[in-house]
Scaffold this motif. Structure first.
Motif, PDB file in Angstrom:
ATOM      1  N   MET A 170      61.495  18.430 -19.024  1.00 51.45           N
ATOM      2  CA  MET A 170      61.295  17.164 -19.361  1.00 51.45           C
ATOM      3  C   MET A 170      59.686  16.856 -19.635  1.00 51.45           C
ATOM      4  O   MET A 170      58.920  17.954 -19.429  1.00 51.45           O
ATOM      5  CB  MET A 170      61.747  16.184 -18.147  1.00 51.45           C
ATOM      6  CG  MET A 170      60.705  16.362 -16.854  1.00 51.45           C
ATOM      7  SD  MET A 170      61.202  15.230 -15.454  1.00 51.45           S
ATOM      8  CE  MET A 170      61.190  13.568 -16.248  1.00 51.45           C
ATOM      9  N   GLU A 171      59.380  15.932 -20.231  1.00 53.04           N
ATOM     10  CA  GLU A 171      58.276  15.777 -20.586  1.00 53.04           C
ATOM     11  C   GLU A 171      57.582  14.418 -20.045  1.00 53.04           C
ATOM     12  O   GLU A 171      58.295  13.417 -20.126  1.00 53.04           O
ATOM     13  CB  GLU A 171      57.928  15.364 -22.159  1.00 53.04           C
ATOM     14  CG  GLU A 171      58.380  16.817 -23.054  1.00 53.04           C
ATOM     15  CD  GLU A 171      58.134  16.522 -24.611  1.00 53.04           C
ATOM     16  OE1 GLU A 171      57.766  15.397 -24.911  1.00 53.04           O
ATOM     17  OE2 GLU A 171      58.547  17.366 -25.405  1.00 53.04           O
ATOM     18  N   ILE A 172      56.596  14.411 -19.593  1.00 53.11           N
ATOM     19  CA  ILE A 172      55.865  13.500 -18.778  1.00 53.11           C
ATOM     20  C   ILE A 172      54.543  13.064 -19.289  1.00 53.11           C
ATOM     21  O   ILE A 172      54.006  13.739 -20.271  1.00 53.11           O
ATOM     22  CB  ILE A 172      55.867  13.714 -17.207  1.00 53.11           C
ATOM     23  CG1 ILE A 172      54.709  14.795 -16.923  1.00 53.11           C
ATOM     24  CG2 ILE A 172      57.010  13.909 -16.640  1.00 53.11           C
ATOM     25  CD1 ILE A 172      54.317  15.160 -15.586  1.00 53.11           C
ATOM     26  N   ASP A 173      53.818  12.070 -19.129  1.00 52.81           N
ATOM     27  CA  ASP A 173      52.606  11.553 -19.318  1.00 52.81           C
ATOM     28  C   ASP A 173      51.689  11.696 -17.868  1.00 52.81           C
ATOM     29  O   ASP A 173      52.136  11.511 -17.004  1.00 52.81           O
ATOM     30  CB  ASP A 173      52.591  10.009 -19.761  1.00 52.81           C
ATOM     31  CG  ASP A 173      53.181   9.744 -20.972  1.00 52.81           C
ATOM     32  OD1 ASP A 173      53.735  10.963 -21.800  1.00 52.81           O
ATOM     33  OD2 ASP A 173      53.561   8.564 -21.491  1.00 52.81           O
ATOM     34  N   VAL A 174      50.555  12.062 -18.137  1.00 56.40           N
ATOM     35  CA  VAL A 174      49.330  12.145 -17.311  1.00 56.40           C
ATOM     36  C   VAL A 174      48.104  11.443 -17.700  1.00 56.40           C
ATOM     37  O   VAL A 174      47.901  11.235 -18.617  1.00 56.40           O
ATOM     38  CB  VAL A 174      48.917  13.632 -16.891  1.00 56.40           C
ATOM     39  CG1 VAL A 174      50.214  14.339 -16.525  1.00 56.40           C
ATOM     40  CG2 VAL A 174      48.358  14.159 -17.979  1.00 56.40           C
ATOM     41  N   ARG A 175      47.547  10.675 -16.574  1.00 52.75           N
ATOM     42  CA  ARG A 175      46.218  10.148 -16.816  1.00 52.75           C
ATOM     43  C   ARG A 175      45.169  10.722 -16.039  1.00 52.75           C
ATOM     44  O   ARG A 175      45.178  11.316 -15.358  1.00 52.75           O
ATOM     45  CB  ARG A 175      46.469   8.695 -15.700  1.00 52.75           C
ATOM     46  CG  ARG A 175      45.244   7.696 -16.261  1.00 52.75           C
ATOM     47  CD  ARG A 175      45.256   6.936 -15.192  1.00 52.75           C
ATOM     48  NE  ARG A 175      44.758   6.879 -14.046  1.00 52.75           N
ATOM     49  CZ  ARG A 175      45.314   6.937 -12.817  1.00 52.75           C
ATOM     50  NH1 ARG A 175      46.892   6.558 -12.806  1.00 52.75           N
ATOM     51  NH2 ARG A 175      44.994   7.421 -11.548  1.00 52.75           N
ATOM     52  N   ILE A 176      44.142  10.917 -17.197  1.00 52.35           N
ATOM     53  CA  ILE A 176      42.866  11.745 -16.906  1.00 52.35           C
ATOM     54  C   ILE A 176      41.663  10.591 -16.890  1.00 52.35           C
ATOM     55  O   ILE A 176      41.645   9.592 -17.677  1.00 52.35           O
ATOM     56  CB  ILE A 176      42.589  12.662 -18.177  1.00 52.35           C
ATOM     57  CG1 ILE A 176      43.596  13.615 -18.361  1.00 52.35           C
ATOM     58  CG2 ILE A 176      41.327  13.319 -17.825  1.00 52.35           C
ATOM     59  CD1 ILE A 176      43.683  14.124 -19.672  1.00 52.35           C
ATOM     60  N   ASP A 177      41.026  10.338 -15.675  1.00 50.00           N
ATOM     61  CA  ASP A 177      39.944   9.514 -15.418  1.00 50.00           C
ATOM     62  C   ASP A 177      38.604  10.340 -15.911  1.00 50.00           C
ATOM     63  O   ASP A 177      38.573  11.177 -16.235  1.00 50.00           O
ATOM     64  CB  ASP A 177      40.047   9.431 -13.663  1.00 50.00           C
ATOM     65  CG  ASP A 177      41.299   8.733 -13.388  1.00 50.00           C
ATOM     66  OD1 ASP A 177      41.719   7.722 -13.925  1.00 50.00           O
ATOM     67  OD2 ASP A 177      41.579   8.922 -12.271  1.00 50.00           O
TER      68      ASP A 177
END
Length: 228
Positions: A170-177
């Motif tokens: 599956m593909e997901i999104d990640v947040r980078i601070d």
């Protein structure tokens, strides 16, 4: 207000209360926050037994330099030169252990230097990828395929994948601070029994987001996606 209006208002209130209850229940049972350490991959080569023999001598073995985070894998002392139609890259690290097929992982800008257009692929997907010449201290091999730009991905164990409602592929999104942070989409999940949690991206992607080895990114939940 007549009877019909009162009844309609009562039904509306009941529906709104029910929707709110379902929302609270969903938030209560939503997946916990997943924080993922980052591993940055520079250009490297995985060699087959046959190509190892050709480049470093028959029966040669890789010399372990340092372990990488994923169990059983390591950076070797051995390096090779990659040569393409336009140029070459020297001292490209070999990663162990040996594999069934040779794979050359480069960046997009490396492809410009070499003069090859490597597709963005998951590891092992080498069909119709460009070939390149690999030069070692004892010989050289001209590959007809094997050069790719590695697709960003996350290594995770089955237990962790189940906890965070993730599936292999599956593909997901990640947040980078941070000052150069943002949302990184289409990160592929790779579930395997011996995996250590880590997101692999190449140097170009890491530089674009201001990431360093060991930094952490956060999975973006469905509710978070509504904010961007």
């Amino acid at each position: 207000m007549n009877y019909n209006q009162q009844q309609a208002e009562w039904i509306t209130q009941q529906i709104l209360q029910e929707l709110a209850a379902h929302k609270d229940l969903a938030e209560t049972h939503s997946s916990p926050t997943l924080s993922i350490p980052v591993g940055i991959s520079n250009r490297h080569v995985h060699l087959s037994r046959e190509d190892m023999d050709a480049l470093f001598g028959h029966g040669s073995t890789l010399t372990r330099m340092k372990a990488v985070k994923q169990p059983g894998q390591y950076a070797a002392e051995e390096t090779v030169t990659l040569r393409g139609p336009k140029g070459e890259l020297q001292k490209v690290r070999v990663l162990g252990p040996l594999r069934s097929a040779t794979q050359i992982e480069i960046s997009v800008s490396d492809g410009f230097v070499l003069g090859v257009k490597a597709p963005v692929r998951m590891s092992g997907d080498l069909e119709n990828s460009p070939g390149i010449e690999i030069i070692g201290p004892y010989g050289r091999v001209l590959k007809t395929d094997g050069a790719i730009v590695a697709w960003r991905h996350i290594h995770i164990s089955p237990a962790q994948a189940e906890r965070f409602a993730l599936r292999d592929g599956m593909e997901i999104d990640v947040r980078i601070d941070g000052h150069r942070g943002g949302i990184l989409s289409h990160v592929v999940v790779r579930v395997s029994a011996d995996a250590v949690l880590e997101m692999h991206i190449d140097v170009e992607e890491a530089n674009g987001f201001g990431l360093r080895n060991g930094d952490c990114v956060t999975r973006v939940s469905a509710s978070d996606r509504q904010d961007y």
